[in-house]
Design a protein around this motif. Sequence first.
Motif, PDB file in Angstrom:
ATOM      1  N   SER A  95       8.929   0.097  -2.592  1.00 47.46           N
ATOM      2  CA  SER A  95       8.823   1.414  -1.952  1.00 47.46           C
ATOM      3  C   SER A  95       9.756   2.438  -2.589  1.00 47.46           C
ATOM      4  O   SER A  95       9.634   3.637  -2.333  1.00 47.46           O
ATOM      5  N   GLN A 155       2.593  -9.847  -2.140  1.00 46.33           N
ATOM      6  CA  GLN A 155       2.960  -8.509  -1.691  1.00 46.33           C
ATOM      7  C   GLN A 155       1.728  -7.641  -1.419  1.00 46.33           C
ATOM      8  O   GLN A 155       1.856  -6.453  -1.105  1.00 46.33           O
ATOM      9  N   ASN A 188       4.024   0.336   3.532  1.00 48.17           N
ATOM     10  CA  ASN A 188       4.312  -0.903   2.811  1.00 48.17           C
ATOM     11  C   ASN A 188       5.594  -1.556   3.317  1.00 48.17           C
ATOM     12  O   ASN A 188       5.652  -2.775   3.515  1.00 48.17           O
ATOM     13  N   SER A 203       3.092  -5.305   3.137  1.00 48.36           N
ATOM     14  CA  SER A 203       1.943  -5.488   2.251  1.00 48.36           C
ATOM     15  C   SER A 203       1.479  -4.135   1.734  1.00 48.36           C
ATOM     16  O   SER A 203       1.537  -3.116   2.450  1.00 48.36           O
ATOM     17  N   LEU A 204       0.989  -4.136   0.489  1.00 45.55           N
ATOM     18  CA  LEU A 204       0.496  -2.897  -0.107  1.00 45.55           C
ATOM     19  C   LEU A 204      -0.908  -2.530   0.363  1.00 45.55           C
ATOM     20  O   LEU A 204      -1.334  -1.380   0.222  1.00 45.55           O
ATOM     21  N   ALA A 207      -0.997   0.067   3.043  1.00 47.26           N
ATOM     22  CA  ALA A 207      -0.505   1.309   2.443  1.00 47.26           C
ATOM     23  C   ALA A 207      -1.638   2.058   1.749  1.00 47.26           C
ATOM     24  O   ALA A 207      -1.701   3.292   1.784  1.00 47.26           O
TER      25      ALA A 207
END
Length: 464
Positions: free
Chosen positions: A76, A295, A420, A425-426, A429
């Motif tokens: 981030s 991730q 995120n 987790s992306l 996002a």
Amino acid sequence: MATESSVDPNQTPAPAPQPGNRREQFGWYFYDWANSAFSTTVGAVFLGPYVSSLTEQAAGPDGLVRLLGIPIAPYSLVSYCITISVILQVLFLPILGAIADYSSLRKRLLQIFAVAGSVVTMFMFFVTDQTWWLGCLLFIVANLCFGAAIVFYNAFLPDIAEPDERDRVSSVGWALGYLGGGILLTLNLVLFLMRDTIGIDSGMAVRINLFSAGLWWFGWSFVTWRLLQSRDIAKALPPGETYLSTGLKQLWTTFKETAKYPHTIRFLLAYLLYNDGIQTVFASAAIFAAAPLIQGGLGIEQGMLTQIILMIQFVAFGGALLFGRIAIRIGAKRALVIGLVIWTVVVIYAYLGLRGENRILEFWILGAFIALVMGGTQAVSRSLFANMIPQGKEAEFFSIYEVSERGTSWLGPLAFGLVNQFSGSLRPAILSIILFFVVGLLLLLRVDVRLAIEESGNKAPAVI
């Protein structure tokens, strides 16, 4: 560096160059060619994943890194840096724009911020695992200078092109920007893939590539300094005033007059939203692609990722020219609506898809669609906005416009980074970006383009 000539009040000033000068337009194009190296090599490909990986190595047992005592998720951090740089732009760019419109310093300010940004970018060579925080600081300063220079660059568009040719000129500028950025990125990719052969590690290869972006930006800018002519007429300062105080007063006057241009402001709000989404995709795509599967990323290695971004650059070259032609045929607003619909579909697919064994192939295809609309929507937006600006206030209005220009968006990256960080987790996002396209599109549909141009006292192109 080229310098502004002083103005002798006892002499009749030479007539300003007229719009349509192809030699001057060529010089204007080349600044896009020059500074796009920062957008691609630094902003889109190498800095984000590189700093994120260094930050992850520096993280504590809780998986967070601490900067000035603030806990931050490694993936981030770059998004937060973008946000900080744009907050600074919100504070400074409108003031600089007002000063540029009042004074004869528009070209000089373009030169100062371009040189400062390119030199700071070259200093990114010194970002290592021990100085990961330096990457954050240098990026904030470089991105601030990048945005400031673009304000004065964009403000030249109404001067060098008549209303009917602004879509073409803006699109060619964007297209050459993607081509220039793509050529340098090709050289960067060759260096990165041959790093073992020439005896350097991946970190050194990335640092050399970051340095090359600053050098490219610095060197090619001199074509613009040579060919682009200043049209500003110096004004005498009121007694006891400075350019800063006068610029602040002029900016306040402009804000009070915004009620006269409701459709221009409505378009500006729409642009600030949908282009924030575009820039968030552009800035976050490399982080999402390179992040490990755990991730929520795709786990694509740096060499493959660079090839994908490179493909996007060259397809975007054609996409910018294509949308310029579409805008000339059906009108800029209709062209933008088509582009934003495609953007919305792309982001939805990025969230729902890219999960199986074919995720890398799907990312290649998705990247091609992004490329087709990325440069085109931005180029057409710039030319359309140029037609809506009152004469004499170009830099002021473009300073507000630039708050969401290339690499300078902040709401999108902030939302992306926060979602995120709190979700871990992306994927969620990515979903947060859709809102920017949808709301921006709805606002755009309510803009009466012809009325906006008339309100600003400008001549409308043949097709709107």
